[in-house]
Design an enzyme around this catalytic site. Structure first.
Site, PDB file in Angstrom:
ATOM      1  N   ASP A   1      -0.937  -6.930  -3.451  1.00  0.00           N
ATOM      2  CA  ASP A   1       0.270  -6.460  -2.766  1.00  0.00           C
ATOM      3  C   ASP A   1       1.074  -5.631  -3.779  1.00  0.00           C
ATOM      4  OD1 ASP A   1       2.686  -6.324  -1.099  1.00  0.00           O
ATOM      5  OD2 ASP A   1       1.767  -7.928   0.066  1.00  0.00           O
TER       6      ASP A   1
ATOM      7  N   HIS B   1      -0.079  -2.303  -4.192  1.00  0.00           N
ATOM      8  CA  HIS B   1       0.668  -1.488  -3.229  1.00  0.00           C
ATOM      9  C   HIS B   1       1.799  -0.714  -3.897  1.00  0.00           C
ATOM     10  CE1 HIS B   1      -0.736  -4.269   0.337  1.00  0.00           C
ATOM     11  NE2 HIS B   1      -1.731  -3.782  -0.385  1.00  0.00           N
TER      12      HIS B   1
END
Ligand SMILES: *[C@@H]1O[C@H](CO)[C@@H](O)[C@H](O)[C@H]1NC(C)=O
Ligand SMILES: *[C@@H]1O[C@H](CO)[C@@H](O)[C@H](O)[C@H]1NC(C)=O
Ligand SMILES: *[C@@H]1O[C@H](CO)[C@@H](O)[C@H](O)[C@H]1NC(C)=O
Ligand SMILES: *[C@@H]1O[C@H](CO)[C@@H](O)[C@H](O)[C@H]1NC(C)=O
Ligand SMILES: *[C@@H]1O[C@H](CO)[C@@H](O)[C@H](O)[C@H]1NC(C)=O
Ligand SMILES: *[C@@H]1O[C@H](CO)[C@@H](O)[C@H](O)[C@H]1NC(C)=O
Ligand SMILES: *[C@@H]1O[C@H](CO)[C@@H](O)[C@H](O)[C@H]1NC(C)=O
Ligand SMILES: *[C@@H]1O[C@H](CO)[C@@H](O)[C@H](O)[C@H]1NC(C)=O
Ligand SMILES: *[C@@H]1O[C@H](CO)[C@@H](O)[C@H](O)[C@H]1NC(C)=O
Length: 416
Positions: A240, A263
Site C-alpha cells: 500500500d 502506492h
C-alpha cells in the site's frame, strides 16, 4: 487459525514453566543489572534475564513486560532494554510510559521479534506498541516480523472501502515525543508496518520496510495527529502507501526514501471521518519511486466537515515506471465515473518541483479537484517525465479539473 491457536496455548504453557525456573535466578541478576556498566553507559535490562527464550515458540510477552517495567519505572540510572540475537515470539506487547528513568530510554533490538499469527489474539489493532514516552530511542538492526501472510487472506478492508476491523499494525507509537527510531527492519506486517499517532519531534531513519506488492493495506508508515516528524534515509517496499500522512498533521519532512513496490507517498486519505482536522506543512524531498502505482499523491474523500490540506511540497523526485507520478484525487473512495468531486476539503499552496523519470501512464500529471472547493496555488515546475508504457500512445498529457495551477520550467507532459 486452529494451528496458530494451538501454538499460542503451547507457548503460554512453556512460558509459565520458564517463569518458575527464572524467578529465583532473576533476582540476583536484576540487582547487578541495575548498576551502571563500567563506562557509565546505560544499565542494561536484557529480556533473557527476565525469562525470555529465543526458541521461536515461547510467548515472551511477560518477560518483555518485566524488563520494560524495571527499565522504565524502576531504574534510577539511564536504562536500555536489550532484545539480543535470536528469534523471540511475542503476542500483543505494550511498552508504556511515562518513564521515571533518566531520558532517553533505549530499546535495542538485535534479534528478530516475531508476532503471533492469530488475529483473534489481538484486542486492539497493534502488535508491538510504545505509549506515552518522552525520549525513546529504538534501534539495533533488529527485525520486527509481523508474519502477515497468515492473516492477509482475512483482510476485507479493500472490499469494504475501509469499513472493516483493521488488523494489527506491527509497530504503533502513540504520544511518543522527542524520540528516535533508527536501524530497524519491519517485515510483513499484518496491516500497517508503522503507525505514528499523537507524537511530536520524532525522527525515523535507516528503516527497512518489506512486504510483497500484493499484500493488502500494508502501508509502510501511517502518520496521523502528529507534529514535527522526520522520516529519512529509508527503503520501503510494500503493498500500500510507502508513507501515508493522515489528518491533523503538521511539519512532516520526508527525505531520501526509496519507495517500491507500493502506492507512493501520499497525503491522505483525508476527510473520511468528521473528526479529521487540517494538514499543514508537508515536504517530500529527494525520493525515488520504483514501479509504484502512484508517486506524489494527495487524496481526499468528499468529507462532511470542511478542512484544508495546505503548504505541501514534493520536490526532487525520481520516477521509474510509475503509474501516476503526480496526482491530486479529491474523489477518493467514491465512484469516480459517475460522481464529480464536491469534496469539502480545500487543497491549496501545493508545489510539485523537479520531478523526472518515466511513467507508464498517458496522463502523467492529474489534478482532479473539488467543484465546490477548487484547488488553489498549485505549482508544477520542472517536471520532466517520459512515457515508458507500451505500445506507444502519442497522447501524453496533463489533466486538470477545478485546479488553479501555475506551470513553469521544463514541462513534459505539457501544461493543462
Ligand atoms: C519496582 O521496584 C519495587 C521495589 O523494589 C517493586 O515492588 C516493584 O514491583 C518494581 N516494579 C516493577 C515494574 O518491576
Ligand atoms: C507528547 O506530546 C503530546 C502532544 O503535545 C502530549 O499530548 C503527550 O502527553 C506527550 N507525551 C508525553 C509522554 O510527554
Ligand atoms: C527533539 O528530540 C531530540 C531527540 O530526543 C532531542 O535531542 C531534541 O532536543 C528535541 N527537540 C526539541 C525542540 O525538544
Ligand atoms: C531489507 O530487509 C530485507 C529482509 O530482511 C532484505 O532482504 C533486504 O535486503 C533489506 N534491504 C535493505 C535495503 O537493507
Ligand atoms: C539515502 O539513504 C540511504 C539508505 O537508504 C543511504 O545509504 C544514503 O547515503 C542516503 N543518501 C543521502 C544523500 O543521504
Ligand atoms: C509551511 O510548512 C512549514 C514546514 O514544512 C512551516 O515551517 C511553515 O510555517 C508553514 N507555513 C505556513 C504559512 O503555515
Ligand atoms: C535534496 O538533494 C539536493 C541535491 O542533491 C540537495 O541540495 C538538497 O539539500 C536535498 N534536500 C534535502 C532536504 O535533503
Ligand atoms: C519494474 O518493472 C519492470 C517492468 O515490469 C521490470 O522489468 C523491473 O524489473 C521492475 N523493477 C523492480 C525493481 O521491480
Ligand atoms: C491514449 O491515452 C489516452 C489517455 O489515457 C486515452 O484516452 C486513449 O484512449 C489512449 N489511446 C490508445 C490508442 O490507447
Amino acid at each position: 487459525m486452529a494451528t496458530a491457536r494451538a501454538l499460542f496455548l503451547l507457548g503460554a504453557a512453556l512460558l509459565s514453566c520458564t517463569l518458575i525456573g527464572a524467578s529465583s535466578r532473576g533476582v540476583e541478576n536484576r540487582r547487578s543489572l541495575l548498576l551502571p556498566v563500567p563506562n557509565n553507559g546505560p544499565a542494561i535490562f536484557d529480556v533473557t534475564k527476565f525469562g525470555a527464550v529465543a526458541d521461536d515458540q515461547t510467548d515472551n510477552i511477560d518477560a518483555f513486560r518485566a524488563a520494560w517495567g524495571e527499565a522504565c519505572k524502576n531504574s534510577t540510572t539511564q536504562a536500555k532494554v536489550l532484545i539480543p540475537a535470536g528469534t523471540f515470539r511475542a503476542a500483543q506487547t505494550m511498552f508504556a510510559g511515562p518513564c521515571t528513568s533518566p531520558k532517553p530510554i533505549i530499546v535495542e533490538v538485535i534479534g528478530t521479534v516475531k508476532a503471533n499469527t492469530d488475529p483473534s489474539e489481538y484486542v486492539t489493532p497493534e502488535w508491538f506498541s510504545f505509549l506515552d514516552i518522552d525520549g525513546l530511542v529504538l534501534t539495533g538492526n533488529g527485525v520486527f516480523d509481523g508474519q502477515g501472510a497468515a492473516s492477509w487472506p482475512y483482510n476485507d478492508c479493500a472490499k469494504t472501502k475501509g469499513d472493516c476491523a483493521p488488523l494489527p499494525a506491527s509497530l504503533k507509537f502513540a504520544k511518543v515525543n522527542n524520540s528516535i527510531v533508527t536501524d530497524i527492519t519491519s517485515l510483513n506486517s499484518m496491516q500497517f508496518h508503522f503507525h505514528i499517532h499523537g507524537c511530536s519531534n520524532f525522527s525515523l531513519s535507516n528503516i527497512n520496510i518489506t512486504a510483497p506488492g500484493n499484500s493488502p493495506n500494508t502501508d509502510g508508515m501511517h502518520i496521523s495527529s502528529s507534529d514535527s516528524i522526520k522520516v529519512f534515509d529509508s527503503v520501503i517496499g510494500t503493498g500500500d502507501d510507502c508513507i501515508s500522512i493522515g489528518h491533523s498533521t503538521t511539519n512532516i519532512a520526508i527525505t531520501n526514501i526509496t519507495c517500491g513496490p507500493g502506492h507512493g507517498i501520499s497525503v491522505g486519505s483525508l476527510g473520511k471521518r468528521p473528526e479529521e482536522r487540517s494538514v499543514n506543512g508537508i515536504s517530500v524531498t529527494n525520493c525515488t519511486f520504483v514501479n509504484t502505482t502512484n508517486g506524489a499523491r494527495i487524496k481526499t474523500w468528499m468529507g462532511t466537515v470542511p478542512a484544508e490540506a495546505t503548504n505541501i511540497t514534493y520536490e526532487g523526485l525520481i520516477m521509474k515506471g510509475v503509474q501516476n507520478p503526480i496526482i491530486i484525487d479529491q474523489s477518493y473512495g467514491s465512484n469516480k465515473k459517475t460522481t464529480p468531486s464536491t469534496s469539502v476539503w480545500k487543497i491549496s499552496n501545493i508545489h510539485f518541483r523537479k520531478i523526472q523519470g518515466t511513467t507508464v501512464s498517458n496522463i502523467a500529471v492529474s489534478l482532479q479537484c473539488s467543484t465546490s472547493n477548487p484547488c488553489e496555488g498549485v505549482e508544477i515546475a520542472d517536471v520532466d517525465l517520459a512515457y515508458s508504457g507500451g505500445p506507444h500512445n502519442t497522447t501524453f498529457v496533463s489533466s486538470c479539473s477545478n485546479a488553479k495551477a501555475v506551470f513553469g520550467g521544463i514541462l513534459n507532459p505539457p501544461a493543462c
